[in-house]
Enzyme design. Structure first.
Site, PDB file in Angstrom:
ATOM      1  CE1 TYR A   1     -15.274  13.419  11.962  1.00 35.39           C
ATOM      2  CE2 TYR A   1     -16.852  15.187  11.583  1.00 35.39           C
ATOM      3  CZ  TYR A   1     -15.659  14.555  11.276  1.00 35.39           C
ATOM      4  OH  TYR A   1     -14.853  15.071  10.292  1.00 35.39           O
TER       5      TYR A   1
ATOM      6  NE  ARG B   1      -3.602   2.374   2.505  1.00 33.42           N
ATOM      7  CZ  ARG B   1      -4.006   3.004   3.587  1.00 33.42           C
ATOM      8  NH1 ARG B   1      -3.586   2.608   4.773  1.00 33.42           N
ATOM      9  NH2 ARG B   1      -4.837   4.020   3.521  1.00 33.42           N
TER      10      ARG B   1
ATOM     11  CB  THR C   1     -13.470  17.580   1.211  1.00 31.44           C
ATOM     12  OG1 THR C   1     -13.512  18.700   2.117  1.00 31.44           O
ATOM     13  CG2 THR C   1     -12.260  17.710   0.305  1.00 31.44           C
TER      14      THR C   1
ATOM     15  N   PRO D   1     -12.623  21.868   7.378  1.00 35.68           N
ATOM     16  CG  PRO D   1     -11.316  20.210   6.434  1.00 35.68           C
ATOM     17  CD  PRO D   1     -11.738  20.771   7.754  1.00 35.68           C
TER      18      PRO D   1
ATOM     19  CB  ILE E   1     -12.615   7.166  12.430  1.00 32.05           C
ATOM     20  CG1 ILE E   1     -12.784   7.275  13.966  1.00 32.05           C
ATOM     21  CG2 ILE E   1     -11.242   6.615  12.066  1.00 32.05           C
ATOM     22  CD1 ILE E   1     -12.803   5.929  14.666  1.00 32.05           C
ATOM     23  CB  THR E   2     -17.485   9.187  10.798  1.00 34.08           C
ATOM     24  OG1 THR E   2     -17.434   8.318   9.655  1.00 34.08           O
ATOM     25  CG2 THR E   2     -16.958  10.557  10.418  1.00 34.08           C
TER      26      THR E   2
END
Length: 248
Positions: free
Chosen positions: A155, A42, A188, A185, A93-94
């Site tokens: 979050y 990766r 996005t 932000p 993260i969410t």
């Protein structure tokens, strides 16, 4: 100490993180990228897709939920490079659910990853910056940390906490020429977002006065402003890049 500037970036391999790294490398920075787990294939694929040389990036294995091991890994990487000029706390993260149905695990996962790990990453970097008497820290929050969002109590709380953390740390770092700021932000166009159904994307865009998603490059450009010489008199601030979705 090397003359090349060094930036440590968490969440480096994500949509926004990749663009931040790209712009930092273009500006001449060496990147320390935190990853977990180490996956050579990766990492190589990411380097190739971004057009990076192996020498542009040092990958550091950091399970950010293992405080002692992560701190040691970050300290080792900084010692190897001899300096750290920029920190971008971008990992997040969410785990969405209405609060009525949210599990303690969903709450804890998000708070631990998005907020608790700020301590683990930032303290060794901040201490080195104090020693250097210079540095820039940019913490990536979210429009939902400013306005809140239905189904994202965890979050939203974590991203609001980042803003409070930033304001406090900015006061501690100012006398040592360390500027600490937030980029918040809105929606996005990362691969995760653009993979959503077209009708869902259109419904999101309809809520945004500028009628479109942000480009990752626009978020990264805000980061680059804050770490550049032009951002030298900005600290403790939140730079909102949300197309007018939330004006405050």
């Amino acid at each position: 100490m090397s003359e090349q500037k060094v930036a440590l970036v968490t969440g480096a391999l994500g949509g926004i993180g990749s663009e931040i790294c790209r712009q930092l490398v273009t500006a001449g920075y060496k990147i320390i990228a935190t990853v977990v787990p180490r996956e050579e294939d990766r990492e190589k694929q990411w380097l190739q897709s971004e057009g990076f040389q192996d020498s542009d990036v040092r990958f550091v294995l950091t399970d950010l939920n293992n405080h002692e091991a992560a701190t040691a890994a970050i300290q080792e990487a900084i010692a190897a490079e001899g300096r750290v000029d920029v920190l971008v706390n971008n990992a997040g993260i969410t785990r969405d659910a209405t609060f009525k149905k949210m599990s303690y695990e969903q709450w804890s996962q998000v708070i631990d990853t998005n907020l608790k790990t700020l301590f683990t990453v930032t303290q060794p970097v901040f201490n080195k910056m104090l020693e250097q008497k210079s540095g820039r820290i940019v913490n990536i929050s979210s429009v939902n940390g400013l306005k809140g969002q239905f189904g994202q109590a965890n979050y939203s709380a974590s991203k609001a906490g980042i803003i409070g953390f930033t304001k406090a740390l900015a006061q501690e770092g100012a006398r040592s020429n360390i500027c600490v700021n937030v980029v918040a932000p809105g929606y996005t166009a990362t691969p995760m977002v653009t993979a959503m159904r077209e009708d869902v994307i259109k419904s999101i865009e309809a809520q945004i006065p500028l009628q479109r998603l942000a480009a990752p490059a626009e978020i990264a450009a805000a980061v680059m402003y804050l770490v550049s010489e032009h951002g030298a008199y900005v600290t403790g601030e939140t730079l909102s890049i949300n197309g007018g979705l939330y004006m405050h």
